[in-house]
Design a protein around this motif. Structure first.
Motif, PDB file in Angstrom:
ATOM      1  N   ALA B 197      18.593  -8.818  43.974  1.00  0.00           N
ATOM      2  CA  ALA B 197      17.773 -10.028  44.126  1.00  0.00           C
ATOM      3  C   ALA B 197      17.005 -10.319  42.845  1.00  0.00           C
ATOM      4  CB  ALA B 197      16.807  -9.847  45.293  1.00  0.00           C
ATOM      5  N   ARG B 198      16.560  -9.252  42.162  1.00  0.00           N
ATOM      6  CA  ARG B 198      15.842  -9.468  40.912  1.00  0.00           C
ATOM      7  C   ARG B 198      16.730 -10.170  39.882  1.00  0.00           C
ATOM      8  NH1 ARG B 198      13.186  -4.517  42.029  1.00  0.00           N
ATOM      9  NH2 ARG B 198      14.758  -3.288  40.936  1.00  0.00           N
ATOM     10  N   LEU B 199      18.052  -9.950  39.989  1.00  0.00           N
ATOM     11  CA  LEU B 199      18.965 -10.602  39.051  1.00  0.00           C
ATOM     12  C   LEU B 199      19.456 -11.944  39.575  1.00  0.00           C
ATOM     13  CD1 LEU B 199      21.072  -7.486  38.045  1.00  0.00           C
ATOM     14  CD2 LEU B 199      19.263  -8.582  36.745  1.00  0.00           C
ATOM     15  N   ASN B 200      18.866 -12.362  40.695  1.00  0.00           N
ATOM     16  CA  ASN B 200      19.252 -13.629  41.319  1.00  0.00           C
ATOM     17  C   ASN B 200      20.664 -13.538  41.908  1.00  0.00           C
ATOM     18  OD1 ASN B 200      18.512 -16.177  42.093  1.00  0.00           O
ATOM     19  ND2 ASN B 200      19.461 -17.185  40.318  1.00  0.00           N
ATOM     20  N   ARG B 206      28.408 -14.072  44.132  1.00  0.00           N
ATOM     21  CA  ARG B 206      27.669 -13.743  42.914  1.00  0.00           C
ATOM     22  C   ARG B 206      27.817 -12.254  42.587  1.00  0.00           C
ATOM     23  NH1 ARG B 206      25.801 -15.491  39.088  1.00  0.00           N
ATOM     24  NH2 ARG B 206      23.553 -15.178  39.122  1.00  0.00           N
ATOM     25  N   GLN B 209      31.042 -11.650  40.924  1.00  0.00           N
ATOM     26  CA  GLN B 209      31.103 -12.123  39.533  1.00  0.00           C
ATOM     27  C   GLN B 209      30.706 -11.029  38.534  1.00  0.00           C
ATOM     28  OE1 GLN B 209      28.624 -15.577  39.256  1.00  0.00           O
ATOM     29  NE2 GLN B 209      30.241 -16.975  39.879  1.00  0.00           N
ATOM     30  N   LEU B 210      29.900 -10.085  39.010  1.00  0.00           N
ATOM     31  CA  LEU B 210      29.480  -9.011  38.104  1.00  0.00           C
ATOM     32  C   LEU B 210      30.676  -8.112  37.838  1.00  0.00           C
ATOM     33  CD1 LEU B 210      26.050  -7.934  39.647  1.00  0.00           C
ATOM     34  CD2 LEU B 210      26.448  -9.436  37.705  1.00  0.00           C
ATOM     35  N   PRO B 211      30.872  -7.731  36.580  1.00  0.00           N
ATOM     36  CA  PRO B 211      31.995  -6.833  36.293  1.00  0.00           C
ATOM     37  C   PRO B 211      31.833  -5.520  37.045  1.00  0.00           C
ATOM     38  CG  PRO B 211      31.038  -7.712  34.278  1.00  0.00           C
ATOM     39  CD  PRO B 211      30.127  -8.101  35.380  1.00  0.00           C
ATOM     40  N   ASP B 214      30.238  -2.616  35.196  1.00  0.00           N
ATOM     41  CA  ASP B 214      28.789  -2.705  35.013  1.00  0.00           C
ATOM     42  C   ASP B 214      28.048  -2.348  36.294  1.00  0.00           C
ATOM     43  OD1 ASP B 214      28.904  -3.381  32.372  1.00  0.00           O
ATOM     44  OD2 ASP B 214      29.030  -5.535  32.748  1.00  0.00           O
ATOM     45  N   VAL B 215      28.603  -2.789  37.413  1.00  0.00           N
ATOM     46  CA  VAL B 215      27.988  -2.442  38.700  1.00  0.00           C
ATOM     47  C   VAL B 215      28.029  -0.927  38.872  1.00  0.00           C
ATOM     48  CG1 VAL B 215      28.236  -2.628  41.209  1.00  0.00           C
ATOM     49  CG2 VAL B 215      28.502  -4.653  39.771  1.00  0.00           C
ATOM     50  N   LEU B 217      28.064   1.311  36.619  1.00  0.00           N
ATOM     51  CA  LEU B 217      27.128   1.971  35.703  1.00  0.00           C
ATOM     52  C   LEU B 217      25.689   1.881  36.225  1.00  0.00           C
ATOM     53  CD1 LEU B 217      26.449   3.156  32.819  1.00  0.00           C
ATOM     54  CD2 LEU B 217      26.135   0.778  32.109  1.00  0.00           C
ATOM     55  N   ARG B 218      25.348   0.748  36.812  1.00  0.00           N
ATOM     56  CA  ARG B 218      23.939   0.492  37.110  1.00  0.00           C
ATOM     57  C   ARG B 218      23.507   0.882  38.518  1.00  0.00           C
ATOM     58  NH1 ARG B 218      25.524  -2.897  33.261  1.00  0.00           N
ATOM     59  NH2 ARG B 218      23.998  -3.557  31.691  1.00  0.00           N
ATOM     60  N   TYR B 219      24.366   0.677  39.470  1.00  0.00           N
ATOM     61  CA  TYR B 219      23.924   0.863  40.860  1.00  0.00           C
ATOM     62  C   TYR B 219      24.857   1.845  41.538  1.00  0.00           C
ATOM     63  CZ  TYR B 219      22.007  -3.611  39.455  1.00  0.00           C
ATOM     64  OH  TYR B 219      21.386  -4.608  38.769  1.00  0.00           O
TER      65      TYR B 219
END
Lengths: 1020, 496
Positions: B197-200, B206, B209-211, B214-215, B217-219
């Protein structure tokens, strides 16, 4: 019982009160009363590893004329895998008392948790003057060497079959070693009706519930204090064992009354005795305070005080306080005496207090009274962030053996009792949580209705037991904590008077008595208290020096400044010490303070005491000249003239008692003390007949005499002494002056001193913005840890500090201090700082990286990669994929404000409601500014952010809320029926819509709510 | 309902299944505010709230204490996982009447998958099938939604926001719809939702759409797995209910008979093929449950547990014989049903030659099994010490599965042994308790020791006993007590 048969008496020698925390189930006083009722000649108090309750027991024993033997149970282990063996040590004489205190102190000092008990050999050096009773056969041979003629084998008979074999063993060993046998049971409660409570305390102590507590519980109820004939029946085969208990009681001759206390002697300049030195210092200070010379009245008062101080030998105490104040001055720590010390001109001259008692005509007897022969009590307020420096200096100055902090006995109150007893009785935790919350708000004490509200059936027997036990355990000691600032200092080591133990806070040691015990024993206590307002003022003055080149001190702030009073009279006092609360702000436009003394009254009048005593309205009437001052008796006019005939201060009550009640100063002081305690003990009623009849005899009308007494009763503990109000009013004036003339420095210092006061950072920021001060956001390239002043043009602006990024720790603070600010990219910052990813994310959310990466979402997204690459010693040139740049939309204004509040509890970018003003106007909602200008009786609609909800006990169910928008604050009043109807909204909404009626009187505007609603902040 | 190019998967979603399970158990609570919490602690979070609770502004994720402050009459319970699992199995079995392939989704709570392939001959269209499925759920007092479409990873989010039934008309529309669904409706951890949500990032589309890298790596793993699933890279994780591995064996007795030898003979005939079958599957028998269907009488059941799982038919038949010898059947048996509980067999049990254990402990275990077979399962028990206030509460009897060699303490054998009576025996003498506070043992002329007082139990069942050791004229030492609440004497044991 056959009390008259003197051969059949005994002395219980192994008695534990509830100061054997969570084991004994009776107060010390109850045990003494019971022993007295049973006609026992003496009773010992032998709490576990401490002398916590002996003062209470001593006081009660003295009152009833029963002999108290002081002792303690200590546990000895020979090896870690063996259970400890209890030993009961009884004090024979003064040397024995000193040794016992020393022994307990040393054991506590060397004891780590969980406690490995020190070996038996350590007892030898404390054995003089002590009688030792051993209820177990362990260590008897060694104990006989340590206590050659004062060792007894203690035979206890609790009618439990498991104790038979050890008892036979003990007797056989004692016979073999020729150790005399003595009979006594382990007493844990004065009456066996307390057995359930003792079982429950055992559960709490061991952290188990009652269904799983069997291994810890006593098998029967034979641990009560029993009459002599029952004990002699129990020991019918060996009555001589009980006779021997009397013999031991006779050998113990020590009483607490023998304790002599000497205050530490000061290092004096050569040739001066303590009194002379105090006199010299006093007159030296007087020269500074009265540069034009002393009036005869002032000189008379100084001489009177010095003479009394000399007579009562209190000089050392004043010199100690002077020394502490001198230390604070040297270290540039702001401090100021509060409370009754401000009644003393000696304290004023020594610089301990800042209020001139002569100018305010304060009552010295409130401070020291010859009749009550109690030591004076000086409370010193110190900047709250630097108080620890002063405390550690006192330890260093006097030594750990001669200075220790006073303990605070944490006792069971309704909430904690409901929770702990419930856990022990297996009541569901969620129900307990609810019970403890309701006890704080809707219920004063537990009862059937409370159980129903918690979803518990009040008719279930266990729930009935629950209520009974919660009631019984109230006021039982739970554990020790540290008194907020009380120190006990002694010329002789403190541990020769009372045991000392380490406190849970590193670097602190505490005595085993609380302040009531210290007072009861007539010991001197030095109170060093923390006060946020002094920190605030200090930081403000530092900023003025730094940015305005202005060197102000507490004493040089200009007096009686009209613009300051004008601001105060408008109720514009957010952040001003003591007069910033909702209630104070509502009162200020009515009272309209114009002088310092008006502020003294203002500080004292908005208190539960004067409110409950119905003194506020008459005072306001007279203040606004709606009615003339009235004095019930001409003799009272001098006393009440300052407050227009209405008694507002404790000193006035005392003076009334002295002038028309014929009370001596000491009696008047006792009246004050009883006023403070009447709710608990009803002691104030003892004064009714005496005071009322004397007032009538002195010519007062009976109805006025009764009225005065009812006012005294209503005053309770909530009234301020005038001297105390005067000290606080001084600080209130200084903070108001700073707010009026230097709002940026004032707000910056206040933001750096939080948490303190009444308001959250967001309210302070909004308030200061409304005063025209520019506030700049958190910025990693410009912000320090604290907020700072930035002077670019003429007026200084406030730069918010990194301390406002929620969740940053002290370690982060240190890391930030070592991070250069001249970075130009986020990558540089991340690489140069050692902040963890979570802290970097918090800074990003708070907008701290906005100058480096304008899109906070993108900054958040990038931080993962950058921190992962931080360990790479040769990073490649970093360029994020262009696709990612378009993934995240930048925050709009409302989102940015929302993120600010989430991440830093404030926003410099705007008020959350500002952007909805147009929409709200279309919905016919007023702004705060407009609403506060409406006429009385006008209907109004308003939407604001809830910053405070209050249900004061004095307001009989009325709820007050303070709402805020970008233009100001609105006071909302909810009558009980409205609150009940909309209680869910009131308790949950952070933005509240209100429809109601304006109540405007004397410049004070309230919105009386009729309907509450959740505002629609979307344009649909 | 056409067979090809039509939707073939149905996602059945039962929102707040634990809450529904709770309301099935307590139907009287339906109109009241009810929440399910993970455990009964004040800080526990509300997992699910019913509409009445929502009216009081209670929402998921709120602390229980906050919820109770908003609604003082709130009913809050935790629901054991087992109950939800049982309900899910019931639902699965019920829906199997409509489709041969119903799967419980173990990753997403309250989610079931149905394959609609080949059902076009039974149902006119998918709506008819879905309506029938909803009727089945309603019969179980459950509420749910059904999304029928082409791709499971689309139907999963769609089922979360559907009311009643959703039928997908074409795959493109289904994809578009799924991508617009807010992430808050999916089973994502609050922390992941907040981070997105912080990233909208608020919708499925949506998120996709995130690679993926990357997802990842981050979450953590959970969001990674969700991303994979929603992008259609993994099939839905579901499993079929496990089939029963040891089916019942039944045989008719004709004519009906109650003779033990004949019944045993039949049982032996049932056991032999079973033994062969189990041997090939690597299993051995841990327990036998027998059910005798009697003529004109209710069925009679018996259970036999061998000392250790075995395939030794002789041993099993011997145990069955011992048990049947003591059973008195009220009428002739017309049918026998034999059910076995099996466990993986030890290698020795599968060997061609039966290895008879020779250790005496094994023989002892067999002997005890024989005693239990003959006298019942509780015929052999061990005393276990436990904490208790009363003497009779300080031990309990337990049936031990495996006997261990006793290890008596090194302490010398006590000279006297106190034997408990399982039930205290009332003392039928005329001895009276003379003074309330002054106990007199029953026979003051002889030697007595005591009283030793035991009291307590105020929290449950108060008791107050004064125990004595009393010597009788025959020099027997009795252990007696006076119950001060019931005013009576009892013998609790004797000393030997």
């Amino acid at each position: 019982m056959d009390a008259s048969n003197s051969s059949e008496i005994y002395a219980p020698l192994w008695v534990k009160s509830n100061f054997s925390f969570l084991e004994g189930a009776s107060h010390p006083e109850e045990l003494i009363e019971r022993a007295h009722a049973l006609s026992l000649p003496a009773i010992a108090l032998t709490d576990r590893e401490g002398l916590y309750g002996i003062v209470q027991a001593h006081t009660k024993a003295k009152e009833l004329g029963i002999k108290l033997i002081i002792g303690s149970q200590i546990d000895i282990v020979s090896s870690p895998d063996q259970p400890p063996s209890p030993l009961i040590l009884l004090v024979r004489n003064r040397a024995g008392y000193q040794n016992l205190c020393r022994l307990i102190s040393d054991r506590k000092r060397h004891t780590q948790r969980p406690a490995p008990h020190p070996p038996l050999e350590t007892l030898a050096s404390y054995a003089r003057g002590i009688i030792c009773l051993s209820p177990t056969p362990n260590h008897l041979v060694q104990l006989r060497e340590i206590f050659p003629d004062t060792l007894y084998a203690l035979i206890a008979r609790h009618r439990h079959d498991a104790e038979q074999e050890p008892s036979h063993h003990l007797r056989a060993t004692a016979d073999r070693l020729s150790i005399p046998l003595i009979g006594s049971n382990e007493v844990l409660y004065h009456d066996r009706l307390r057995r359930p409570l003792q079982d429950t305390l055992t559960c709490i102590r061991h952290g188990v519930d009652i269904l799983n507590a069997t291994p810890y519980l006593r098998p029967n109820s034979e641990h009560d204090l029993r009459p002599s004939h029952e004990m002699y029946r129990l020991f019918s085969d060996h009555p001589e064992m009980l006779h021997r208990s009397n013999e031991v009681a006779q050998r113990c001759t020590f009483s607490l009354s023998e304790l002599s206390y000497r205050y530490p002697t000061q290092d004096r300049p050569d040739g001066l005795c303590e009194s002379d030195w105090l006199r010299a210092l006093t007159y030296e200070g007087a020269k500074r305070h009265y540069p034009d010379g002393l009036t005869s009245k002032t000189r008379r008062q100084i001489e009177r005080e010095l003479s009394l101080i000399h007579e009562l030998d209190y000089g050392g105490y004043f010199l100690t306080m002077w020394e502490i104040v001198q230390f604070c001055r040297r270290q540039n720590i702001f401090c100021q005496g509060r409370g009754s010390a401000a009644n003393s001109i000696v304290c004023y001259c020594l610089g301990i207090t800042a209020v001139d008692p002569i100018r305010l005509d304060l009552l010295f007897e409130r401070f020291i009274s010859k009749e009550r022969s109690e030591p004076p009590d000086i409370d010193l307020d110190i900047e709250h962030e630097r108080r620890e420096e002063v405390i550690q200096w006192v330890y260093d100055r006097y030594g750990r053996d001669h200075a220790a902090m006073v303990a605070n006995v944490v006792r069971y109150r309704a909430k904690a009792a409901a929770r702990d007893i419930g856990k022990a009785l297996c009541i569901p935790p969620a129900a307990l949580d609810r019970a403890s919350k309701l006890l704080g708000s809707r219920f004063a004490s537990p009862g059937r209705e409370l159980l129903t509200q918690c979803g518990l059936d009040p008719d279930t027997p266990r729930h009935g037991q629950y209520l009974k036990l919660v009631d019984e355990i109230q006021d039982f000691p739970r554990h020790l904590s540290i008194h907020p600032g009380g120190f006990l200092l002694g010329h002789d080591p403190v541990h020769s008077i009372v045991p000392i133990e380490p406190a849970s806070m590193p670097g602190r040691t505490i005595i085993q008595w609380d302040k009531y015990s210290v007072e009861a024993m007539g010991l001197f206590k030095v109170d060093l208290l923390g006060l946020g307002a002094l920190t605030h003022i200090h930081k403000s003055l530092d900023l003025l020096r730094q940015h305005h080149g202005l060197s102000l001190e507490l004493t040089t702030v200009p007096h009686e400044d009209p613009p300051t009073y004008e601001m105060i009279s408008r109720g514009d006092t957010v952040g001003v010490f003591q007069i910033e609360s909702r209630a104070q702000m509502s009162m200020l436009p009515r009272l309209r303070p114009r002088t310092y003394y008006d502020l003294v009254v203002q500080v004292a009048i908005v208190r539960p005491g004067p409110i409950q005593g119905n003194m506020v309205h008459p005072y306001l009437q007279r203040r606004t000249e709606a009615e003339p001052p009235q004095y019930p008796h001409p003799r009272l006019e001098p006393v009440l003239a300052k407050t227009l005939g209405v008694p507002i201060f404790q000193e006035q009550v005392m003076k009334i008692a002295m002038l028309v009640g014929g009370y001596s100063p000491g009696e008047a002081d006792q009246l004050r003390r009883d006023m403070a305690a009447w709710k608990f003990t009803g002691r104030i009623e003892r004064h009714h007949d005496k005071l009322v009849s004397r007032m009538i005899d002195n010519g007062l009308a009976p109805e006025f005499a009764e009225k005065v007494f009812s006012q005294i009763r209503g005053f309770g503990e909530y009234g301020f002494p005038e001297s105390h109000a005067a000290s606080f009013a001084l600080l209130a004036y200084i903070t108001a002056y700073l707010r009026c003339h230097y709002p940026a420095a004032f707000a910056c210092a206040l933001l750096n001193s939080l948490p303190m006061g009444f308001y959250a950072p967001a309210t302070i920021v909004e308030d200061i913005k409304r005063r025209g001060v520019s506030i700049r956001p958190i910025d990693v390239c410009r912000s320090d840890w604290d907020c700072t002043l930035e002077v670019d043009h003429k007026e200084p602006s406030i730069r918010m500090g990194m301390r406002y990024v929620s969740g940053l720790s002290d370690r982060d603070r240190k890391a930030l201090a070592h991070t250069p600010k001249d970075v130009t990219t986020l990558q540089q910052f991340v690489r140069s700082s050692q902040l963890p990813l979570s802290s970097l994310q918090r800074i990003a959310e708070a907008g701290g990286f906005d100058p480096l990466v304008s899109n906070r979402r993108r900054a958040l997204w990038l931080l993962n990669e950058l921190t992962a690459a931080r360990s790479d010693p040769l990073p490649l040139s970093w360029s994020p994929a262009s696709k990612q740049q378009s993934l995240f939309a930048p925050l709009d204004q409302s989102e940015a404000i929302f993120w600010d509040h989430q991440a830093s509890r404030h926003s410099t970018r705007g008020h959350p409601l500002a952007q909805f003003r147009f929409l709200l106007s279309r919905q016919s909602c007023h702004s705060a500014d407009a609403l506060n200008r409406l006429r009385d009786g006008k209907k109004a609609k308003y939407v604001g952010v809830v910053i405070c909800r209050q249900q004061p006990g004095t307001a009989t169910g009325v709820t007050f809320c303070t709402l805020e928008d970008e233009t100001g604050l609105v006071n909302l009043v909810l009558w009980r029926n409205v609150y009940d109807r909309f209680s869910v909204i009131v308790r949950t909404a952070s933005i509240l819509g209100v429809s109601g009626t304006i109540q405007a009187e004397a410049g004070v505007v309230h919105l009386i709510a009729q309907r509450l609603w959740r505002p629609q902040l979307t344009d649909t | 309902m056409t067979a090809s190019s039509s939707p073939s998967v149905a996602c059945i979603y039962l929102p707040a299944l634990p809450l529904q399970a709770l309301l099935i158990q307590h139907p009287q609570w339906r109109a009241r505010p009810v929440v399910v919490v993970h455990d009964d602690r004040p800080l526990a979070r509300v997992a699910w709230a019913n509409p009445a609770a929502r009216k009081s502004r209670i929402s998921e994720g709120m602390k229980l204490s906050e919820a109770q402050a908003l609604s003082p009459t709130l009913y809050a319970r935790s629901v054991p996982k087992e109950r939800v699992t049982t309900l899910a199995q019931t639902i699965s079995q019920t829906l199997q009447a409509l489709s041969p392939r119903i799967e419980i989704d173990r990753q997403h709570h309250g989610t079931f998958w149905a394959s609609l392939e080949g059902l076009h001959r039974l149902y006119a269209d998918h709506r008819t099938w879905a309506q029938a499925a909803l009727r089945k759920l309603r019969a179980l007092k459950l509420k749910g939604t059904i999304a029928v479409g082409f791709r499971a990873h689309h139907l999963y989010p769609i089922s979360r926001v559907t009311r009643g039934i959703f039928l997908s008309s074409n795959e493109a529309h289904e994809t578009q719809l799924a991508h617009g669904i807010p992430l808050r409706h999916l089973d994502l951890p609050d922390r992941s939702l907040a981070a997105l949500a912080r990233l909208n990032i608020h919708t499925v589309g949506r998120l996709l759409q995130l690679p993926f890298s990357d997802v990842a790596l981050r979450y953590g793993d959970e969001l990674k797995a969700t991303h994979l699933f929603l992008s259609g890279c993994t099939p839905q994780t579901a499993e079929r209910p496990k089939p029963r591995t040891d089916p019942d064996i039944e045989t008719d007795i004709d004519p009906p008979d109650a003779t033990t030898s004949r019944l045993l003979f039949c049982l032996r005939r049932m056991l032999h093929p079973l033994q062969a079958s189990l041997r090939t599957r690597g299993l051995s028998i841990a327990r036998i449950d027998l059910c005798f269907i009697l003529v004109d009488q209710p069925p009679h059941s018996e259970s036999i547990t061998p000392s250790a799982p075995t395939l030794d038919t002789a041993q099993l038949v011997e145990l069955l014989r011992l048990r049947l010898d003591r059973v008195r059947l009220s009428s002739p048996v017309r049918r026998m049903i034999l059910q076995t509980e099996t466990v993986p067999a030890h290698a020795a049990q599968l060997s061609l030659i039966d290895m008879h254990p020779q250790q005496s402990e094994a023989a002892l275990a067999r002997a005890i099994a024989r005693v239990r077979a003959a006298f019942g399962e509780t015929a052999v028990c061990c005393a276990k010490l436990q904490a208790g206030h009363l003497p009779e509460e300080r031990f309990r009897w337990e049936k031990e599965k495996a006997l261990t060699r006793p290890r008596p303490p090194a302490a010398p054998t006590p000279l006297l042994v106190r034997r408990f009576y399982s039930c205290p025996v009332p003392l039928r003498s005329s001895f009276q308790h003379r003074e309330g506070h002054r106990l007199q043992p029953p026979n003051p002329s002889l030697q007595n020791f005591g009283p030793y007082v035991l009291d307590g139990g105020w929290w449950h069942q108060p008791f107050q006993r004064a125990y004595f050791y009393a010597e009788t004229h025959t020099r027997q030492i009795l252990w007696i007590y006076y119950d001060q609440l019931a005013s009576k004497w009892s013998i609790h044991g004797r000393i030997e």
